[in-house]
Structures are given as structure tokens and as C-alpha cells.
Design an enzyme around this catalytic site. Structure first.
Site, PDB file in Angstrom:
ATOM      1  N   GLY A 295       0.835  -1.219   0.000  1.00  0.00           N
ATOM      2  CA  GLY A 295       0.000   0.000   0.000  1.00  0.00           C
ATOM      3  C   GLY A 295       0.854   1.247   0.000  1.00  0.00           C
ATOM      4  N   ARG A 296       1.997   1.164   0.698  1.00  0.00           N
ATOM      5  CA  ARG A 296       2.794   2.384   0.787  1.00  0.00           C
ATOM      6  C   ARG A 296       3.623   2.653  -0.460  1.00  0.00           C
ATOM      7  NH1 ARG A 296       5.630  -0.520   5.201  1.00  0.00           N
ATOM      8  NH2 ARG A 296       4.299   0.583   6.653  1.00  0.00           N
ATOM      9  N   PHE A 426       1.781   9.378   8.157  1.00  0.00           N
ATOM     10  CA  PHE A 426       0.889   8.202   8.021  1.00  0.00           C
ATOM     11  C   PHE A 426       1.484   7.120   7.118  1.00  0.00           C
ATOM     12  CE2 PHE A 426      -2.416  10.563   5.052  1.00  0.00           C
ATOM     13  CZ  PHE A 426      -1.471  10.668   4.068  1.00  0.00           C
ATOM     14  N   GLU A 427       0.824   5.980   7.146  1.00  0.00           N
ATOM     15  CA  GLU A 427       1.309   4.767   6.453  1.00  0.00           C
ATOM     16  C   GLU A 427       2.732   4.397   6.874  1.00  0.00           C
ATOM     17  OE1 GLU A 427       0.394   4.667   2.246  1.00  0.00           O
ATOM     18  OE2 GLU A 427      -1.637   5.400   2.617  1.00  0.00           O
ATOM     19  N   GLY A 428       3.036   4.635   8.145  1.00  0.00           N
ATOM     20  CA  GLY A 428       4.368   4.334   8.688  1.00  0.00           C
ATOM     21  C   GLY A 428       5.190   5.611   8.736  1.00  0.00           C
TER      22      GLY A 428
END
Ligand SMILES: Cc1cc2nc3c(=O)[nH]c(=O)nc-3n(C[C@H](O)[C@H](O)[C@H](O)COP(=O)(O)OP(=O)(O)OC[C@H]3O[C@@H](n4cnc5c(N)ncnc54)[C@H](O)[C@@H]3O)c2cc1C
Length: 640
Positions: A295-296, A426-428
Site C-alpha cells: 500500500g505504501r 501516516f502509512e508508517g
């Protein structure tokens, strides 16, 4: 015993949960993993994955429709009102923008990941809120885990709805569970007949949550006992927003992405059929992490797309704006910004394109490349937006509406800055990406040798480790001193970039040695020396970026583009300066002092400095202050 704040997981529990969910096996090769072992496996990423022209042709009608739509979108209005009009959302549904990667048999466009990220890059260059809507749905929302882990029955049930534009959201974060999922409180208990789970809890900052029809919710399910010890279980559920007990309790608003549909979602006795479990009981956290691994990949391409738009605006202004008798781009201070924006944007595009291309191959293990791409591109993207704002001067700081009202071109740099800051969180977050990369960077050494230095390991474990060490290091270590990069004339096929490739090969070996030396020098303490580990990660990231840029420039060169090598060359020169600095200060001259001062500051020992101000902490925030006091009692071993 380590104390910890009430209800929160201890440091060890947090590590154990993360470790249990970690994908510990390597399913395929990885250039970056090899790089951290001091092996420069150029063959894994060279030549740069070629464009799939059939796929580009297949994607063209959609990309054209999307482009025409975006040209009409009034993004200043979206930003001003904080809402995406329903007509826009419907138009996106009608063109298939919510089902870009969903297979055609389920009604999606059936396009590749490459086409998907190209679409997201284009959307980002115009409007971050629209990217959030489409990407939260397709990068991490239900279509992605459904594709990876859904049963045929689940795919039949949900894909057609998702492709038509049933918006989905990914609900992992909670008030106490941000980067650390061990603190998750949302829980789901099986019903008496075992046919359902009953979900209770609250999810925070759930993008698309305020508009979603479907959620992927991660929640704790009853612990299982492994080797006599209770092990926390997290399970992923598909939840229909229409189920009784699902409630949007708050719409969150942010500094940027003003129209993001993000909220606090409460689940009260929500009954979920067992068939809605994704992948299996207890596999929810692993599912979330794997979903994020691919996703990232969207964010690096989006950051590159946004940077291209900023580059175009900046170079135009650097030409037009005359001050002190010359266009500002003729003044050296501005000129260097323009040059580095172009070089860095090229590197970002190289990294994003390479990483997605490798992911498309299917057999390549993309985890580390994706994490570096996310971290590197969002951080460089942030510098680019900062430079673009500086080049535009006061106009960079002024809103597009205000510029328009006084008759100037409404270039929305101010909005771009607000919209892009979240990319580093976000997303890590950048820190969590570095921790994740560092964990994998030292993994081989840990697996091989850790038991030798670990005080808790048994005699037989130590003996086994000794055997592994004797088998691996006597050949691996000496080979880290000799390589192709020492040979003048090697990598000649890269033309004027060959010197950079030689440098990358030599410094990959140097990095492998440096990590090994750090293991020997610091032993198990290395795990806590985040700054040392992060320097190693940053060197690896720079080497990956250099190599990706040279490989892409070479591919473009073969197609007749000679300019790309100029940008790759400039990028590599700057990257080499950064790498040399990182090696020179690998152990940090004052890491320990910084850590000690930080602890003093947190204890309030330097509160004497905070006089003559109006405190930002209002009464409500004092709740947070008291929690900070509790956290102060947490016993964490000092890193330095
Ligand atoms: C606009 C927006 C959209 C979002 N969308 C979603 C979504 O759709 N779904 C979802 O589930 N979540 C979503 N999130 C949540 C997002 O993923 C989290 O904000 C992120 O995981 C970080 O958590 P946190 O903010 O609680 O930070 P914390 O975990 O509290 O961290 C605070 C700071 O400490 C650093 N830090 C934490 N732990 C360590 C460590 N061990 N070592 C070093 N540094 C550390 C972090 O990097 C960060 O800088 C969204 C958030 C926002 C703001």
C-alpha cells in the site's frame, strides 16, 4: 520489572507483538537487503523495468478521462469548504477510479499497480484530498487486502461493489495505538454459537471513515496460549458501515487535506459474521502490515508527482520574477534550489518507478525498497515543497484564493505544503520506517550471531550460533573488502555515471562492514542505538537512490534522452556528500549527550528556559501533561 502506564503494553510486549507479526521469511530477492549485507547486487534492479506499452495503451482511456476531470476540479473550493462535492465523487465512480486495480471480471478496470500509481501521482499534482479519498480506498482499504487474502466467496461478494465505488476504509489506529499496535483495545468476542464476532471499540483517524460503506477493522480477539504463555491475537474483519452499532462520532480536521473524510469510528456490539474474517483469526496485524508493505508504494509516486508540479511552478517563477536586476533563478542561492529540485525529483521518480516495477514482477520481495521509497520520497518531497515556497517568496505563503482576489496567478504552494506534511507520518512514520528497515538490515547478523552474545541463550544455542558464525563470516567478511568498484573503468556502460556506480559498489561494501563492526562493538546494545542504526539506514537509502537514478538514466539514455544523465549526475554528487558525512559521524559525536539532555528537558529541569510565553498547553491539555508524568516512570534501558 519494567513499569508501564496503566492499560498500555510494556516495551517488551510491544516488541513481541511487532515481532510476531513480522514477515520473517524472505519470499524473494531484494537489492536493499543485499546492500545492507555489503553486497551490491546490481543485477536485481538493472535494467530498469521497461514500460509495458500494452498496459499503457490499456490505461490510456481512463488516464485521459481522469486528466480532463482533474483539469475541471476546483481544488481551492475543496480546500476552502473542506468537502468534496458528491458530483465529483460520482464522476470518479463513473470513470472507474475506485476500481483501478480490481480485476475486470469483478467490474473493475483491471489495470496494473503501475497504472494505478501513475493515476495517483496525477491526482496528487492537482489535489491531495482527492488522492486521500482514492488511495485510502485502494492502497490500504478493502480492495487491497481482499485481493491479497480474500477467499473467492469474499471476492465475489465485495469486489463488484467496491469497483462501482462503494468507498472503503482501513481502521487500525486507536487513541493509544498509533505506531504501536500492541496497545490496541478494540476487541471482538465470538458469539455463543460461534457464528459471529461481537466488536466493541473505537478507531481514530480513519481515512474515508466518514463516508465509507465498508471497513477493514483490526481488533483483538481472544488470546491463544503458546508454550504456556498467552499470546495477543489481532484479527481483521470486513465490517459493513450499515451494521447496527457502527457510528461516526467525530470528523477530524487537519492542517492540510482539508476535505479528507477522516473520523473517529465507534463500534458498539457490532455483530460481524465469521465469514467476514479476512485471512484468518489472529492474522490481522500481519495482514495490516503486509497490506501496508505494498500500500505504501502509492505515496512515493504521489510525492514524485506533486514534486513535478512544484518544479514546474518554481522554474517558471524563477524565470519570470526579476529582483535586483535579474530573474531570481539567476541568483546562485535560488539557482541551486531549482537545480536540486530537478535532480531530487528525478531521483524520486526513479525510486518510485523502480520499486513499483519490481513489485509488478511478483517474485521480488519489495518490503525494504517500499519502506525506503516511502521514507525517502516523502522527506525529499517535503524539502521540495519548502524550497518551492521559498522561491515563490511571499506569494508562496499566500493562499491561492487571496492571490486570485488581487489578480495574481493562484498557484497553491501554500496548500501543497499543508497537504504534504502528513506524508511523513501516516502509512508508517519516517521513524517507524527507519526502525523497520534497521530491523531487517541487521536481521542476518542477528540470526547468525545474536545467541552468542545474548545472556539469555543456552549453551546449546550458543554452540549452534558459533557454528553459524564460523560458516558465514570467514568468507563473507574478507569479501567485503574487494569488489568491482575498485576497478577503474568498471561499470563503463553507465558512461559519465560510471564513477557513481563504482562509488555505490564500494560504499555498499563499506556499509556492510560498518553494520558488522557496529554489531561487534555494541553487541545487543545496538538494538537501542537508534541514531547509529538510522545512519546506516540513511546510507542504504542514499545508495539505493543513487543506483535507481543511474539505472533509470541509463535506460532513458538508451531511448535517446541524454538530459536524464545530467540530473542523475547532480543527484549522485549531492548524495555522495551526504553519505560521506554519515560515515564520518557514524557513531555520533554527542548522541549520548543529546539523549541525556532530552531526559533532563522532559523532566522539566530546563523549564527555566520557558519563561515570558503564553503556554500552548490549555486546561484540557493538562490531561495529556499528567499522562506524560505517568510515562516518565516507564523504565526503558538507556541506549547510550
Ligand atoms: C490525516 C491522517 C490520516 C490517517 N489515516 C489513517 C487510516 O486511514 N487508518 C489508520 O489506521 N490510521 C490512519 N492514520 C493514523 C496514522 O497512521 C498514525 O498517525 C501513525 O501511525 C502514527 O501514529 P501516531 O500519530 O499516534 O504517533 P505515535 O505512534 O504516537 O508517534 C509519535 C511520534 O513518535 C515517533 N515514534 C513512535 N514510536 C517510536 C519509536 N519506537 N522509536 C522512535 N520514534 C518513535 C513517531 O514516529 C512519531 O514521530 C491517519 C493519521 C492522520 C493524521
Amino acid at each position: 520489572m519494567a513499569q508501564h502506564a496503566a492499560g498500555l503494553a510494556s516495551e517488551k510486549e510491544a516488541r513481541d507483538v511487532a515481532e510476531a507479526a513480522r514477515e520473517s521469511e524472505w519470499s524473494g530477492p531484494s537489492f536493499v537487503r543485499e546492500l545492507f549485507l555489503g553486497r551490491f547486487r546490481l543485477d536485481l534492479i538493472h535494467p530498469h523495468p521497461a514500460e509495458d506499452t500494452a498496459e499503457t495503451a490499456r490505461a490510456k482511456p481512463f488516464m485521459d478521462t481522469l486528466r480532463h476531470f482533474l483539469k475541471r476540479v476546483d481544488s481551492d473550493m475543496i480546500d476552502r469548504t473542506g468537502d468534496i462535492p458528491e458530483e465529483y465523487v460520482q464522476e470518479l465512480r463513473d470513470m472507474g477510479a475506485f476500481g483501478i486495480k480490481i480485476p475486470t471480471e469483478y467490474g473493475g478496470l483491471g489495470l496494473s499497480y503501475t497504472s494505478y500509481v501513475k493515476a495517483m501521482a496525477m491526482v496528487t499534482s492537482k489535489d491531495g484530498s482527492l488522492t486521500a479519498l482514492l488511495s485510502a480506498h485502494q492502497s490500504i482499504g478493502l480492495p487491497q487486502p481482499l485481493k491479497l487474502f480474500g477467499t473467492d466467496e469474499q471476492k465475489q461478494r465485495f469486489f463488484p461493489r467496491l469497483a462501482k465505488g462503494a468507498i472503503s476504509a482501513f481502521a487500525l489506529t486507536e487513541v493509544d495505538a498509533g505506531s504501536d499496535p500492541a496497545n490496541m483495545h478494540a476487541h471482538a468476542e465470538p458469539s455463543a454459537d460461534g457464528k459471529e464476532f461481537i466488536l466493541n471499540g473505537e478507531k481514530l483517524w480513519c481515512t474515508n471513515g466518514t463516508r465509507a460503506e465498508l471497513f477493514v477493522v483490526m481488533a483483538r480477539t481472544p488470546d491463544v496460549v503458546v508454550n504456556g504463555k498467552a499470546r495477543k491475537q489481532i484479527t481483521a474483519f470486513i465490517v459493513e458501515a450499515s451494521t447496527p452499532g457502527v457510528e461516526v462520532v467525530h470528523r477530524c480536521r487537519f492542517m492540510g487535506l482539508k476535505a479528507i473524510e477522516n473520523g473517529v469510528i465507534r463500534f458498539t456490539n457490532v455483530r460481524i459474521p465469521r465469514e467476514n474474517i479476512l485471512w484468518g483469526e489472529g492474522k490481522g496485524l500481519k495482514l495490516a502490515l503486509i497490506t501496508l508493505n505494498t500500500g505504501r508504494l502509492t505515496l512515493p509516486a504521489s510525492a514524485a508527482g506533486g514534486s513535478k508540479a512544484l518544479l514546474q511552478a518554481s522554474r517558471t517563477w524563477a524565470n519570470e520574477r526579476v529582483q535586483w536586476g535579474a530573474p531570481i533563478g539567476k541568483h546562485e542561492a535560488v539557482a541551486q534550489k531549482v537545480a536540486m529540485m530537478a535532480a531530487n525529483t528525478f531521483a524520486m521518480e526513479s525510486i518510485a518507478g523502480l520499486t513499483v516495477g519490481l513489485a509488478e514482477q511478483g517474485h521480488y520481495d519489495i518490503r525494504l525498497e517500499a519502506a525506503i521509497a516511502k521514507m525517502y520520497n516523502t522527506e525529499h518531497g517535503w524539502h521540495i515543497v519548502d524550497d518551492a515556497l521559498q522561491i515563490r517568496g511571499g506569494r508562496g505563503y499566500e493562499t491561492a484564493d487571496s492571490l486570485r482576489a488581487r489578480g495574481e496567478q493562484p498557484i497553491p504552494i501554500e496548500r501543497a505544503m499543508r497537504d504534504s506534511r502528513i506524508n511523513l507520518i501516516f502509512e508508517g512514520s519516517s521513524e517507524i520506517m527507519r526502525l523497520f528497515i534497521a530491523r531487517e538490515a541487521v536481521d542476518h547478523h542477528f540470526k547468525t550471531a545474536f545467541a552468542l552474545v545474548d545472556k539469555d541463550s543456552s549453551k546449546s544455542e550458543k554452540a549452534a550460533a558459533f557454528g553459524r558464525v564460523m560458516k558465514f563470516y570467514p568468507t563473507w567478511y574478507p569479501a567485503r573488502w574487494i569488489g568491482k568498484g575498485q576497478l577503474p573503468g568498471s561499470f563503463g556502460e553507465f558512461g559519465k555515471l560510471a564513477g557513481h556506480m563504482r562509488y555505490a559498489e564500494r560504499h555498499a561494501r563499506k556499509l556492510g562492514r560498518a553494520i558488522f563492526h557496529a554489531m561487534v562493538k555494541l553487541g545487543p546494545k545496538l538494538e537501542r542505538r537508534q541514531l547509529v542504526l538510522f545512519r546506516a539506514v540513511d546510507i542504504g537509502a542514499e545508495l539505493f537512490a543513487m543506483t535507481a537514478s543511474c539505472v533509470k538514466a541509463r535506460m532513458l539514455g538508451e531511448q535517446g534522452n541524454k538530459e536524464a544523465a545530467t540530473l542523475a549526475d547532480l543527484f549522485c554528487r549531492a548524495a555522495k556528500v551526504r553519505i560521506d558525512q554519515l560515515f564520518a559521524g557514524f557513531y555520533g559525536d554527542f548522541d549520548g549527550e543529546m539523549y541525556r539532555v532530552a531526559q533532563q528537558v522532559m523532566k522539566g529541569e530546563h523549564a527555566w528556559l520557558e519563561t515570558g510565553i503564553i503556554s500552548l498547553l490549555d486546561d484540557e491539555a493538562s490531561t495529556t501533561a499528567s499522562r506524560t508524568t505517568a510515562a516518565r516512570n516507564v523504565e526503558v534501558p538507556q541506549p547510550v
